[in-house]
Design an enzyme around this catalytic site. Structure first.
Site, PDB file in Angstrom:
ATOM      1  N   ARG A   3       0.858  -1.199   0.000  1.00 16.76           N
ATOM      2  CA  ARG A   3       0.000   0.000   0.000  1.00 16.76           C
ATOM      3  C   ARG A   3       0.881   1.232   0.000  1.00 16.76           C
ATOM      4  NH1 ARG A   3      -4.625   0.499   4.309  1.00 16.76           N
ATOM      5  NH2 ARG A   3      -2.844   0.924   5.641  1.00 16.76           N
ATOM      6  N   THR A  14      -1.385   7.431  -0.195  1.00 17.24           N
ATOM      7  CA  THR A  14      -2.709   7.340  -0.834  1.00 17.24           C
ATOM      8  C   THR A  14      -3.487   6.105  -0.372  1.00 17.24           C
ATOM      9  OG1 THR A  14      -1.854   6.002  -2.647  1.00 17.24           O
ATOM     10  CG2 THR A  14      -1.778   8.390  -2.944  1.00 17.24           C
TER      11      THR A  14
HETATM   12  C1  PRP Z   1      -1.267  -4.888   4.455  1.00 19.46           C
HETATM   13  C2  PRP Z   1      -2.095  -6.142   4.533  1.00 19.46           C
HETATM   14  C3  PRP Z   1      -2.931  -6.072   3.295  1.00 19.46           C
HETATM   15  C4  PRP Z   1      -3.162  -4.596   3.138  1.00 19.46           C
HETATM   16  C5  PRP Z   1      -4.557  -4.277   3.576  1.00 19.46           C
HETATM   17  O1  PRP Z   1      -0.202  -5.033   3.594  1.00 19.46           O
HETATM   18  O2  PRP Z   1      -1.321  -7.307   4.641  1.00 19.46           O
HETATM   19  O3  PRP Z   1      -2.311  -6.601   2.155  1.00 19.46           O
HETATM   20  O4  PRP Z   1      -2.210  -3.936   3.974  1.00 19.46           O
HETATM   21  O5  PRP Z   1      -4.838  -2.937   3.370  1.00 19.46           O
HETATM   22  P1  PRP Z   1      -5.923  -2.434   2.317  1.00 19.46           P
HETATM   23  O6  PRP Z   1      -7.144  -3.283   2.531  1.00 19.46           O
HETATM   24  O7  PRP Z   1      -6.135  -1.010   2.711  1.00 19.46           O
HETATM   25  O8  PRP Z   1      -5.364  -2.587   0.937  1.00 19.46           O
HETATM   26  P2  PRP Z   1       0.911  -3.892   3.398  1.00 19.46           P
HETATM   27  O9  PRP Z   1       0.558  -3.005   2.275  1.00 19.46           O
HETATM   28  O10 PRP Z   1       1.191  -3.260   4.721  1.00 19.46           O
HETATM   29  O11 PRP Z   1       2.166  -4.741   2.894  1.00 19.46           O
HETATM   30  P3  PRP Z   1       3.027  -5.833   3.662  1.00 19.46           P
HETATM   31  O12 PRP Z   1       2.163  -7.060   3.826  1.00 19.46           O
HETATM   32  O13 PRP Z   1       4.172  -6.056   2.745  1.00 19.46           O
HETATM   33  O14 PRP Z   1       3.441  -5.257   4.998  1.00 19.46           O
HETATM   34  N1  URA Z   2      -2.617  -3.178   6.862  1.00 17.34           N
HETATM   35  C1  URA Z   2      -2.216  -3.656   8.066  1.00 17.34           C
HETATM   36  O1  URA Z   2      -1.247  -4.429   8.159  1.00 17.34           O
HETATM   37  N2  URA Z   2      -2.911  -3.267   9.151  1.00 17.34           N
HETATM   38  C2  URA Z   2      -3.954  -2.442   9.079  1.00 17.34           C
HETATM   39  O2  URA Z   2      -4.556  -2.131  10.123  1.00 17.34           O
HETATM   40  C3  URA Z   2      -4.351  -1.950   7.814  1.00 17.34           C
HETATM   41  C4  URA Z   2      -3.658  -2.349   6.726  1.00 17.34           C
END
Ligand code: PRP
Ligand code: URA
Length: 209
Positions: A104, A108
């Site tokens: 993410r 944004t």
């Molecule tokens: C986290 C989580 C999801 C996403 C959820 O990943 O594991 O994939 O955020 O958020 P959303 O519903 O708003 O899209 P992150 O982007 O933090 O990546 P990571 O798993 O590499 O830490």
């Molecule tokens: N991704 C995470 O890992 N935690 C949250 O709370 C939201 C998005």
């Protein structure tokens, strides 16, 4: 509209409460994600189709049930989804595993895809997309978009903690995808984090913060 089922087995609720605590170590966090994923896997595989098979016991011939040849795929959204794969595989060891890499954008909250590696016959498989967090829904929606673009048709989404906002967005974007979660939390905060949630699942799982 796809259903959103909260799987609230007492063992899951207990383990999830420990998972949420800020003082839970990386080691324990990893073990708990794995254990909860296995318990959820048991529930979400409830609809897998069975067929009759004739077998010979030491006593008699009999017709019993076995899973049909329908093939499964587990697709974690990287990174945090990786933590749920072993729990699922302990139930269905022959399943194939695809990977979708996504992060993410911190400003944004929009997801950015950086890797897609799937079994070749993904269009013929029952797919379980796994990711501990369903927050804004952006990552889940893009992951399902990506799978459908490659012919996938039979998809379920499994997470540990969901925000109502993310559930609504995923249901609107992909009404054919059922959602299973261990908890439906209150809301998102201004940083796109789930409240009360458990913080950043990827960082907690891999100890990167
Ligand atoms: C986290 C989580 C999801 C996403 C959820 O990943 O594991 O994939 O955020 O958020 P959303 O519903 O708003 O899209 P992150 O982007 O933090 O990546 P990571 O798993 O590499 O830490
Ligand atoms: N991704 C995470 O890992 N935690 C949250 O709370 C939201 C998005």
């Amino acid at each position: 509209m796809g259903k959103c089922q909260v799987i609230s087995h007492p063992l899951i609720q207990h383990k999830l409460s420990i998972l949420r605590r800020e003082d839970t170590s990386t080691k324990n966090f990893r073990e708990l994600v794995n254990e909860i994923a296995m318990l959820m896997g048991y529930e979400v595989s409830r609809d897998l189709p069975l067929e009759d098979v004739e077998i010979q016991t030491p006593v008699a011939k009999t017709v019993q049930k076995q899973l049909t040849g329908k093939k499964l795929a587990i697709v974690p959204i990287l990174r945090a989804g990786i933590g749920m794969v072993d729990g699922f595989l302990s139930l269905v060891p022959a399943a194939k595993v695809g990977h979708i890499g996504m992060y993410r954008d911190e400003e944004t909250f929009e997801p950015v895809e950086y890797l897609v590696k799937l079994p070749e016959d993904i269009d013929q498989r029952q797919i379980f997309v796994v990711d501990p967090m369903l927050a804004t829904g952006g990552s889940a929606i893009l992951a399902v978009d990506s799978l459908k673009k490659r012919g996938a048709a039979n998809i379920k989404f499994v997470c540990l903690v969901a925000a109502p906002e993310g559930v609504k967005k995923l249901q609107e974007a992909h009404p054919d995808v059922d959602i299973y979660t261990a908890a439906l939390d209150e809301r998102l905060n201004e940083h796109g984090y789930i409240v009360p949630g458990l913080g950043d699942a990827g960082d907690r799982l891999f100890g990167t913060k």
